[in-house]
Design an enzyme around this catalytic site. Sequence first.
Site, PDB file in Angstrom:
ATOM      1  N   MET A  41      -4.102  -0.420   8.582  1.00  0.00           N
ATOM      2  CA  MET A  41      -2.688  -0.580   8.884  1.00  0.00           C
ATOM      3  C   MET A  41      -1.835  -0.828   7.650  1.00  0.00           C
ATOM      4  O   MET A  41      -0.875  -1.582   7.706  1.00  0.00           O
ATOM      5  CB  MET A  41      -2.531  -1.798   9.802  1.00  0.00           C
ATOM      6  CG  MET A  41      -2.093  -1.454  11.159  1.00  0.00           C
ATOM      7  SD  MET A  41      -2.853  -2.637  12.279  1.00  0.00           S
ATOM      8  CE  MET A  41      -4.592  -2.398  11.935  1.00  0.00           C
ATOM      9  N   PRO A  42      -2.181  -0.234   6.539  1.00  0.00           N
ATOM     10  CA  PRO A  42      -1.455  -0.613   5.309  1.00  0.00           C
ATOM     11  C   PRO A  42      -0.010  -0.098   5.294  1.00  0.00           C
ATOM     12  O   PRO A  42       0.325   0.889   5.949  1.00  0.00           O
ATOM     13  CB  PRO A  42      -2.253   0.064   4.189  1.00  0.00           C
ATOM     14  CG  PRO A  42      -3.508   0.549   4.812  1.00  0.00           C
ATOM     15  CD  PRO A  42      -3.231   0.741   6.267  1.00  0.00           C
TER      16      PRO A  42
END
Lengths: 67, 67, 67, 67, 67, 67
Positions: free
Chosen positions: A1-2
Amino acid sequence: MPYVNIKITKDGVTSEQKAELIEGVTTLLQKVLDKNPATTFVIIDEVETDNWGIAGEQVTKRRNNQK
Amino acid sequence: MPYVNIKITKDGVTSEQKAELIEGVTTLLQKVLDKNPATTFVIIDEVETDNWGIAGEQVTKRRNNQK
Amino acid sequence: MPYVNIKITKDGVTSEQKAELIEGVTTLLQKVLDKNPATTFVIIDEVETDNWGIAGEQVTKRRNNQK
Amino acid sequence: MPYVNIKITKDGVTSEQKAELIEGVTTLLQKVLDKNPATTFVIIDEVETDNWGIAGEQVTKRRNNQK
Amino acid sequence: MPYVNIKITKDGVTSEQKAELIEGVTTLLQKVLDKNPATTFVIIDEVETDNWGIAGEQVTKRRNNQK
Amino acid sequence: MPYVNIKITKDGVTSEQKAELIEGVTTLLQKVLDKNPATTFVIIDEVETDNWGIAGEQVTKRRNNQK
């Protein structure tokens, strides 16, 4: 989920170069941390050279001095 | 004293919609955390679709592919 | 594809309150701009009161003065 | 190695004023924390008054109300 | 003079992995835009899974549901 | 209505030094742009040296090399 935010000076970066940055960073996060590209966001901010300072000086002026 | 930054793609969001976002977020912070609206800041950044990547791809391209 | 960053002071905010903020902001963006929740990111930063200044003063000191 | 981001409303700030902010912040970090100016970055973001909210209201509207 | 901020969930990322991210992003910016590594900053923020929301839900909860 | 975010490495900066930074930046914005201190926010982020890269290298390592 960067989430990745890249700030660079506004210098006529092309759409292709932006695509390369986005793809490169997404691949890097997958390779190093096994992050899912589907939920990787990259946002590029292009900043006017008058609005970016380094060493106490605007980049605009710094570049003029280097000419 | 909250500070909220909302980043969305640049898609012709109207001034009224921005006002709704600002009011909605401020009210939410008051309701959930009892934060004082007087010192709640909301900043909206509109980002070109060429400068926003998801899944390793520019939003511009992603939308074209979905047509 | 919105990205939202909420900065608040570190004050014992509970996990439930964070969940409420996340859900509230995501719903707001769907309601106002028809944004897809699946690609809406919310990041909450909790900031020490010593590291947050308003009116030229640390929040820590400001709160002490108000007691 | 400090990084400083200054967000202000877009109000015709001149290049000279930006230079003053950049120089002032860089000097402050050197004075207070002995930070090396050579690796001090300052980025100024100018935000449309429609995109900045305070007290649940756009700055644009707030200013009109104060006239 | 690029500035890159990478936000990831706090998941026991090692110092070596951080070094790899920093080196990879710096190299990418040099390759794509000819940016000088000497003035390329990379900052990694590790965010608690309770503080990161996607699809209106905390990552903590999302992961539990996927078990 | 300015918002200022200062990122520095986590190096035992004291509360007094933070107070000096907050006061200095707020005064600077008042002097240069006539900004109202009452609505000036300053947020200081202290970043682990492992999480900050410059010239493609972690600050931790860079400092060790300079010893």
